[in-house]
Design a protein around this motif. Sequence first.
Motif, PDB file in Angstrom:
ATOM      1  N   ILE A   1       0.839  -1.199   0.000  1.00 31.60           N
ATOM      2  CA  ILE A   1       0.000   0.000   0.000  1.00 31.60           C
ATOM      3  C   ILE A   1       0.874   1.249   0.000  1.00 31.60           C
ATOM      4  O   ILE A   1       1.767   1.403   0.851  1.00 31.60           O
ATOM      5  N   SER A   2       0.607   2.147  -0.932  1.00 21.03           N
ATOM      6  CA  SER A   2       1.349   3.414  -0.975  1.00 21.03           C
ATOM      7  C   SER A   2       0.874   4.327   0.158  1.00 21.03           C
ATOM      8  O   SER A   2      -0.248   4.207   0.663  1.00 21.03           O
ATOM      9  N   GLU A   3       1.736   5.270   0.533  1.00 20.31           N
ATOM     10  CA  GLU A   3       1.475   6.086   1.712  1.00 20.31           C
ATOM     11  C   GLU A   3       0.182   6.906   1.637  1.00 20.31           C
ATOM     12  O   GLU A   3      -0.559   6.980   2.630  1.00 20.31           O
ATOM     13  N   PRO A   4      -0.158   7.517   0.493  1.00 21.22           N
ATOM     14  CA  PRO A   4      -1.421   8.285   0.476  1.00 21.22           C
ATOM     15  C   PRO A   4      -2.642   7.440   0.828  1.00 21.22           C
ATOM     16  O   PRO A   4      -3.572   7.942   1.478  1.00 21.22           O
ATOM     17  N   ILE A   5      -2.632   6.183   0.426  1.00 23.87           N
ATOM     18  CA  ILE A   5      -3.782   5.337   0.748  1.00 23.87           C
ATOM     19  C   ILE A   5      -3.736   4.906   2.209  1.00 23.87           C
ATOM     20  O   ILE A   5      -4.775   4.867   2.884  1.00 23.87           O
ATOM     21  N   THR A   6      -2.566   4.616   2.726  1.00 26.74           N
ATOM     22  CA  THR A   6      -2.505   4.241   4.153  1.00 26.74           C
ATOM     23  C   THR A   6      -3.007   5.384   5.034  1.00 26.74           C
ATOM     24  O   THR A   6      -3.670   5.157   6.052  1.00 26.74           O
ATOM     25  N   LYS A   7      -2.722   6.636   4.627  1.00 29.63           N
ATOM     26  CA  LYS A   7      -3.146   7.775   5.446  1.00 29.63           C
ATOM     27  C   LYS A   7      -4.665   7.921   5.494  1.00 29.63           C
ATOM     28  O   LYS A   7      -5.211   8.477   6.452  1.00 29.63           O
ATOM     29  N   THR A   8      -5.358   7.436   4.448  1.00 32.05           N
ATOM     30  CA  THR A   8      -6.823   7.456   4.458  1.00 32.05           C
ATOM     31  C   THR A   8      -7.374   6.728   5.678  1.00 32.05           C
ATOM     32  O   THR A   8      -8.420   7.095   6.225  1.00 32.05           O
ATOM     33  N   PHE A   9      -6.631   5.719   6.134  1.00 33.11           N
ATOM     34  CA  PHE A   9      -7.120   4.876   7.218  1.00 33.11           C
ATOM     35  C   PHE A   9      -6.398   5.140   8.546  1.00 33.11           C
ATOM     36  O   PHE A   9      -6.486   4.336   9.473  1.00 33.11           O
ATOM     37  N   ASP A  10      -5.698   6.271   8.632  1.00 37.88           N
ATOM     38  CA  ASP A  10      -5.072   6.620   9.911  1.00 37.88           C
ATOM     39  C   ASP A  10      -6.129   6.828  11.003  1.00 37.88           C
ATOM     40  O   ASP A  10      -5.957   6.371  12.140  1.00 37.88           O
ATOM     41  N   ASP A  11      -7.189   7.529  10.657  1.00 38.18           N
ATOM     42  CA  ASP A  11      -8.236   7.824  11.636  1.00 38.18           C
ATOM     43  C   ASP A  11      -9.604   7.287  11.228  1.00 38.18           C
ATOM     44  O   ASP A  11     -10.604   7.564  11.889  1.00 38.18           O
ATOM     45  N   THR A  12      -9.633   6.559  10.139  1.00 35.76           N
ATOM     46  CA  THR A  12     -10.856   5.924   9.666  1.00 35.76           C
ATOM     47  C   THR A  12     -10.649   4.423   9.658  1.00 35.76           C
ATOM     48  O   THR A  12      -9.633   3.941   9.142  1.00 35.76           O
ATOM     49  N   VAL A  13     -11.577   3.695  10.229  1.00 35.07           N
ATOM     50  CA  VAL A  13     -11.436   2.239  10.313  1.00 35.07           C
ATOM     51  C   VAL A  13     -11.458   1.626   8.920  1.00 35.07           C
ATOM     52  O   VAL A  13     -12.335   1.927   8.098  1.00 35.07           O
ATOM     53  N   PHE A  14     -10.498   0.765   8.640  1.00 32.91           N
ATOM     54  CA  PHE A  14     -10.545  -0.026   7.407  1.00 32.91           C
ATOM     55  C   PHE A  14     -11.504  -1.193   7.633  1.00 32.91           C
ATOM     56  O   PHE A  14     -11.256  -2.031   8.504  1.00 32.91           O
ATOM     57  N   PRO A  15     -12.596  -1.277   6.875  1.00 32.37           N
ATOM     58  CA  PRO A  15     -13.623  -2.285   7.145  1.00 32.37           C
ATOM     59  C   PRO A  15     -13.307  -3.618   6.471  1.00 32.37           C
ATOM     60  O   PRO A  15     -14.048  -4.107   5.621  1.00 32.37           O
ATOM     61  N   GLY A  16     -12.197  -4.214   6.864  1.00 31.52           N
ATOM     62  CA  GLY A  16     -11.817  -5.503   6.295  1.00 31.52           C
ATOM     63  C   GLY A  16     -10.847  -6.212   7.200  1.00 31.52           C
ATOM     64  O   GLY A  16     -10.063  -5.580   7.915  1.00 31.52           O
ATOM     65  N   GLY A  17     -10.899  -7.524   7.169  1.00 29.48           N
ATOM     66  CA  GLY A  17      -9.973  -8.299   7.990  1.00 29.48           C
ATOM     67  C   GLY A  17     -10.158  -9.783   7.758  1.00 29.48           C
ATOM     68  O   GLY A  17     -11.167 -10.225   7.207  1.00 29.48           O
ATOM     69  N   LEU A  18      -9.168 -10.559   8.163  1.00 27.06           N
ATOM     70  CA  LEU A  18      -9.168 -12.012   7.976  1.00 27.06           C
ATOM     71  C   LEU A  18      -8.625 -12.667   9.239  1.00 27.06           C
ATOM     72  O   LEU A  18      -7.634 -12.198   9.814  1.00 27.06           O
TER      73      LEU A  18
END
Length: 439
Positions: free
Chosen positions: A292-309
């Motif tokens: 994941i490139s940094e701009p996309i990782t920053k989207t989820f700094d304070d917003t929950v990423f709704p995915g997991g395994l």
Amino acid sequence: MTESDLGAEALALDKQVFHSWSAQAHLNPIAIARGLGSRLWDHAGREYLDFSSQMVNVNIGHSHPKVVAAIAEQAAELATIAPPTANLVRGRAVAEILRHAPEGFTKVFLTNGGADAVENAIRMARLHTGRDKVLSTYRSYHGNTGAAVVATGDWRRIPNEYARGHVHFFGPFPYRSEFWSDSPEQETERALHHLERVILSEGPDSIAAILLETVPGTAGVLVPPPGYLSGVRELATRHGIMLILDEVMAGFGRTGHWLALDGVDGGTVVPDLVTFAKGVNSGYVPVGGVMISEPITKTFDDTVFPGGLTYSGHPLAAASILAALQAMESEGIVVNANRIGTDVLGPGLRALAAKHPIIGEVRGMGVFWALDLVTDPQARTPVPAATVGAIKAACADRGLLVFAAENRIHVVPPCIVTDDEVAQALAIYDEVFGEVGAG
């Protein structure tokens, strides 16, 4: 029990296994007992040279001792742990992956396989952009889960079209051009024009991502002509679209580079997301992931990423990744794949094509090649499926396992393959093409 008894038991029990992509009443599998390097043995002790790398994933070869030992050691220490915990071997594996990532990539989301990786890359792109549509090519395969199989372009998509927001377009393929091109340069120009027209027709502000295999694999080892990926990157950037490069099959040594993107357009194309699996640990333990490139990782700094395994970052998978990548580097395995492709396998396959008219085109790089088989070299008419089946069976009878798709034989040995093993395979291909092609 004797080895013969064990082989018979394996085949009898296999009748209870529901096999993928198969009509269940027409299966005739080989019962493989063990493997080492580029070779496999059945229970009767018969040896096979593996030029399929199974599912084009055993890049480091079978039963590499360092990877096997790492898995065993990790199993004895900590066999599993939940994703929310910190785990040393997981962290080290991610750090090793990021060493080979494009510039500006700062995190890795670990999944259970390539399809999971594509699913989550699409999810990230949609959430990051606030857009919905995903563009992908007709000649592609991205996995067998909800969005991944609909992003896929081949026939497997059609019975499974339940996901939303997917649009397909034609990528470049000079040998069978959809654009009436007469050169790779013209193919690039016209394919990019076609893609731009699709983007504009669909509405750029509705498109979250363009999803491409860096080198489409199952679709035919379609090395993009010069300038194509760079042009796609420019189109994506211009319209605020995320570029996802799928390196599930092409990554980690397969093309003779750590990532296939390193060997295309001078390694200058930097995507926003990269999916991987297969070669990262040669399939010893199921695993995949998204760089994941940094701009996309920053989207989820304070917003929950709704995915997991549940098994994301599984310690056994992480240990296998770390050991595999370290062994590939210390033993020069990626360098070997590049040399084999340039000096041995590529020239050998082109010599076969000059001898056997059934081979219409040879294309590839590293240990990632396809032979496009034709009944008429001028018309480029694909051979029927029965011919490919006969070639595959004739090779297996001679102790060579091959990967067949549509009218093609894909020549995809492990990255550790030796000059002598390539010579052995080429001799078998020569004999089989002489026999089947003449018939």
